[in-house]
Every structure is written in C-alpha cells, then in structure tokens.
Design a protein around this motif. Sequence first.
Motif, PDB file in Angstrom:
ATOM      1  N   VAL A 115      64.779  22.137  36.058  1.00  8.81           N
ATOM      2  CA  VAL A 115      63.929  21.562  37.282  1.00  8.81           C
ATOM      3  C   VAL A 115      64.052  20.391  37.259  1.00  8.81           C
ATOM      4  CG1 VAL A 115      63.345  24.199  38.949  1.00  8.81           C
ATOM      5  CG2 VAL A 115      62.008  22.619  37.462  1.00  8.81           C
ATOM      6  N   ALA A 116      64.647  20.169  38.935  1.00  8.91           N
ATOM      7  CA  ALA A 116      64.546  18.588  38.999  1.00  8.91           C
ATOM      8  C   ALA A 116      63.528  18.095  40.064  1.00  8.91           C
ATOM      9  CB  ALA A 116      65.315  17.901  39.184  1.00  8.91           C
ATOM     10  N   ILE A 117      62.114  17.465  40.003  1.00 12.68           N
ATOM     11  CA  ILE A 117      61.469  17.886  40.874  1.00 12.68           C
ATOM     12  C   ILE A 117      61.500  16.130  41.922  1.00 12.68           C
ATOM     13  CG2 ILE A 117      59.883  20.004  39.867  1.00 12.68           C
ATOM     14  CD1 ILE A 117      58.029  16.930  39.559  1.00 12.68           C
ATOM     15  N   GLY A 118      61.303  16.062  43.405  1.00 14.64           N
ATOM     16  CA  GLY A 118      60.829  15.458  43.711  1.00 14.64           C
ATOM     17  C   GLY A 118      58.864  14.991  44.266  1.00 14.64           C
ATOM     18  N   ILE A 119      59.283  14.667  45.581  1.00 14.62           N
ATOM     19  CA  ILE A 119      58.283  14.768  46.032  1.00 14.62           C
ATOM     20  C   ILE A 119      56.940  15.708  45.914  1.00 14.62           C
ATOM     21  CG2 ILE A 119      58.821  12.656  47.727  1.00 14.62           C
ATOM     22  CD1 ILE A 119      58.480  15.472  50.167  1.00 14.62           C
ATOM     23  N   VAL A 120      55.719  15.742  46.127  1.00 12.47           N
ATOM     24  CA  VAL A 120      54.896  16.753  45.736  1.00 12.47           C
ATOM     25  C   VAL A 120      54.131  16.296  47.014  1.00 12.47           C
ATOM     26  CG1 VAL A 120      52.558  17.430  44.707  1.00 12.47           C
ATOM     27  CG2 VAL A 120      54.927  16.841  42.972  1.00 12.47           C
ATOM     28  N   SER A 121      53.637  17.568  48.390  1.00  9.64           N
ATOM     29  CA  SER A 121      53.611  17.188  49.439  1.00  9.64           C
ATOM     30  C   SER A 121      52.603  18.769  48.716  1.00  9.64           C
ATOM     31  CB  SER A 121      53.995  17.823  50.111  1.00  9.64           C
ATOM     32  OG  SER A 121      53.636  17.921  51.755  1.00  9.64           O
ATOM     33  N   GLY A 122      50.850  18.419  49.544  1.00 12.41           N
ATOM     34  CA  GLY A 122      49.918  19.738  49.121  1.00 12.41           C
ATOM     35  C   GLY A 122      50.152  20.248  48.197  1.00 12.41           C
ATOM     36  N   ASP A 123      50.271  21.646  48.365  1.00  9.22           N
ATOM     37  CA  ASP A 123      50.450  22.499  46.843  1.00  9.22           C
ATOM     38  C   ASP A 123      51.704  22.691  46.710  1.00  9.22           C
ATOM     39  OD1 ASP A 123      50.571  24.145  49.219  1.00  9.22           O
ATOM     40  OD2 ASP A 123      48.962  25.646  48.162  1.00  9.22           O
ATOM     41  N   LYS A 124      52.952  22.187  47.302  1.00  8.17           N
ATOM     42  CA  LYS A 124      54.144  22.353  47.001  1.00  8.17           C
ATOM     43  C   LYS A 124      54.460  20.962  46.690  1.00  8.17           C
ATOM     44  CE  LYS A 124      54.421  25.992  50.619  1.00  8.17           C
ATOM     45  NZ  LYS A 124      54.902  27.311  50.179  1.00  8.17           N
ATOM     46  N   THR A 125      56.305  21.634  45.465  1.00  5.89           N
ATOM     47  CA  THR A 125      56.810  20.422  45.236  1.00  5.89           C
ATOM     48  C   THR A 125      58.378  20.623  45.637  1.00  5.89           C
ATOM     49  OG1 THR A 125      55.233  20.401  43.390  1.00  5.89           O
ATOM     50  CG2 THR A 125      57.553  19.403  42.848  1.00  5.89           C
ATOM     51  N   GLN A 126      58.477  19.309  45.492  1.00  5.06           N
ATOM     52  CA  GLN A 126      60.515  19.537  45.836  1.00  5.06           C
ATOM     53  C   GLN A 126      60.896  20.032  45.004  1.00  5.06           C
ATOM     54  OE1 GLN A 126      61.690  15.944  47.630  1.00  5.06           O
ATOM     55  NE2 GLN A 126      63.459  16.696  48.042  1.00  5.06           N
ATOM     56  N   ILE A 127      62.034  20.501  45.201  1.00  9.52           N
ATOM     57  CA  ILE A 127      62.593  21.308  43.740  1.00  9.52           C
ATOM     58  C   ILE A 127      64.349  20.571  44.569  1.00  9.52           C
ATOM     59  CG2 ILE A 127      64.122  22.871  42.058  1.00  9.52           C
ATOM     60  CD1 ILE A 127      61.309  23.047  42.465  1.00  9.52           C
ATOM     61  N   THR A 128      64.547  19.148  43.986  1.00  8.27           N
ATOM     62  CA  THR A 128      65.695  18.712  44.139  1.00  8.27           C
ATOM     63  C   THR A 128      66.982  19.456  42.680  1.00  8.27           C
ATOM     64  OG1 THR A 128      65.899  17.502  41.953  1.00  8.27           O
ATOM     65  CG2 THR A 128      64.762  16.910  44.238  1.00  8.27           C
ATOM     66  N   SER A 129      67.202  19.911  42.145  1.00  6.37           N
ATOM     67  CA  SER A 129      68.319  20.989  41.612  1.00  6.37           C
ATOM     68  C   SER A 129      67.432  21.948  40.402  1.00  6.37           C
ATOM     69  CB  SER A 129      69.112  20.108  41.025  1.00  6.37           C
ATOM     70  OG  SER A 129      68.426  19.468  39.751  1.00  6.37           O
ATOM     71  N   GLY A 130      68.179  22.744  40.479  1.00  7.46           N
ATOM     72  CA  GLY A 130      67.767  24.085  39.210  1.00  7.46           C
ATOM     73  C   GLY A 130      67.675  25.336  39.587  1.00  7.46           C
TER      74      GLY A 130
END
Length: 408
Positions: A354-369
């Motif tokens: 997977v490719a990740i984006g921003i981290v917000s609190g305990d969650k991480t953005q998944i940009t692809s995958g």
Amino acid sequence: MPVDEDDNASAAIEPPPKRPRKRRFVIWAVVLAAFVGVFWWALHTGSTKAASTRARAGAGMAITVETVTATRTDLPIRIDAIGTVTPIYTDAITSQVSGIVEKVTYKEGQLVARGTPLVEIDPRPLAAMLMQAQGTLERDQHVLEQARMDLERYRAAWDKKAIAKQQLDDQEKIAEQAAGTVKLDQGVVDYDTVQLSYCHITAPIAGRVGLRLVDPGNVVAANGGTVLAVLTQLVPISVVFAISEDNLAQVLAQPNHGENLEVAVLDRVKQKQLATGRLITIDNQIDTTTGTVRLRALFDNKDEALFPNQFVNAKLLVDTVRGATALPSSAIQHDGADTFVYAIVDGKAHVQKVAIGIVSGDKTQITSGISPGGVVANSSFEKLRDGMPVHAAGSGDGSAQGSAEGAR
C-alpha cells in the motif's frame, strides 16, 4: 567312623566362597540399557507428536487474528505543538501613594469583578492636602471676582474719560493674572483628588486574586515596588505555542493568515482534551535560535479547565482531507522502504503493498493498494504468512471473509 580332629579344625576356619563380580556388572549393564531405551522412546514419541501437530497446522489450521475494515472518512490535518496557558491580562498592583495599609479587603483566590475594592491606605494626609488646595482655590476665585469687578468700573470710567487708558489696561492684566492663579489652584485640587483616590485600590480587571502579599499596618511607599496584589484574568484566557517555521506556510495559506483556525488543547500527557478555541494571531518574527514562530489561541475557559502557566499540548487544525481511505495505523506494516498490510480475502491472509498519505491521530490515509471496505489483519503479525488461512476474532468491524474488491 570317627572324624579326625585336624580335619574338623581346618573345616572350621575355611572362608565362604565369594560372589562373582562379573554377575554384578551384567546386572548394571541391563539396567542402564533399559533406562536409555525408555528415554529414547519418550523423546521419539514427543518429536513425532510435535511434527504431526506442525504438519496439521501447515496443512490448513487457521490463525486467529483481529481484523479491521478500510473506511472512507474525513481526515483532519493538525500541527502538534507544546504550549503554555497565558492570561491575556495579569496585573501586579502596587501603591501610587505613601501611607499605612489600613485594610486588605480581598480574600486569597477570590474571583473579583472590575472595580472591586482590594486594599485601603490611610487617606487622612492626602485628604488634608486636598482641603488645603481647595481653600487656596476658593480664596483666589474671590480675588479673581474682585479683579473683574474693578475692571468693569475702570471701563465705565474710561467711557466717561475719567481715567487714563493706562489704568484700564493695567486692570485688564490684573484680572487675567488672577484667572491664571485660579487655574493653577484648580490643577492642584484635581491632582490631590486623584492622589486621594489612590488610597482606595480597586481591581482594574475582572479575574482571580492571588495569595495575600501585604498585611494591615505595613507602610508602603509610592512606586516603591512593593506588590500589594496580583490579579490574573481567567475568562477568557489564551494559550501561546510555537510551531516550526517549516509549518508556517500551511498556516499563512489559510484565509486571514489562519485567523480563527480551530485549536484543541490536551493535558500534559495527551490523555484528556481540556478545551477548544481559535487562533487569534501569529507573532511578527521567527525565533532564529529555535527556528520556531509563536502563535496565540483564545479560549473562553468558562469551566476554568485552563490554568495560568499550565503546560499543554496544542493541536492546530490547518486542513481536512475529505473522503480519504483510512486504516488504523496499527494495521500497517513496514519492511524497509515497503509498506504493506495483510489483506484478508476468502479466509486467507495476503501480503498487499500500500501507499500511505497523512497520519491523523490513530488513522493513516491509504492512497493506493486498499479500497474502502477492504478487510485487513490487525494482530498476530508475527504468525502471519502470505496465503495462510485465518479466522477473525471479533474485532467489531471486520471479517475474515473479505473479497478481492477491497484490494487492488
């Protein structure tokens, strides 16, 4: 037949036959061989059972894991900073006149409104000076009235050509001098009135009074530096925090240079949110020693959750990513430069990059995958392998029976 006495004597002293040593050695050898045989049999049986268990596990025994589902949500982008609760107004009250403290009317820690009496200083010396100035003013007012009456007489006489013009002019100046004297006296009266008012010290702002710093009977001097009381405004209150100069552009890019951006304040250990306020201003320069710039946020603090000089953690909301695909950060694994998750498809775990984006609190953005709805493992990572059967352990929002639609 008679027995010879010599033969009987020799038979009596002959020792009994000894037990052969060879027989004992054979017995011990048999015991040792039996012990070794039993030990070998136990070891071989345990190894066989362990191998059989591993074989059954490899042949299809499922690993129990917790699962989570990728969701589509809004992720706030926040800048974390350390700040200090700073009152907007803090007054250290000192005496502006010299005298004896007669009364301290405030209580330690009292919440006071503006104009509330705090300290009383003996007013008698200043009251006497004011009375003296008032007497001088009253006398000079009568002198002025007399000079003006004489001026009117001189004008009437001049109209009748009864006096010289010089006398009239002199009287006009005498009247003006008397008017100046009255104005001077009035200034002295006003000054003494203000000085007398300083004997009654009141709260210049609304806030909380600190501990008592002076007691009745003490002599204080005008502008002597002795603090009589410290008054701090609590409602509203501000928090001053510093952000890196690298993050300053994110704030300045917002409307009005970030004014009114939301600021959340947490306690020192980041366990409890204390208040939510808004950004009101940015400092006018960057601190070159730290590479940071200070910001001030305002909070209504009606519940007094924020206390002056308290250390807090500030979170400045600068933007929000709308409709982002997100996973708990704990579900994302790292292998060097690669980032992956264990996608659960048809009851099996599959390594999915997977490719990740921003981290917000305990969650991480998944940009692809991974797409929204994709189910991934969130535990037992040390046991998981690609293609291994898994069983969901009731994590609440996931299932081990995911489909290939969630992974792409």
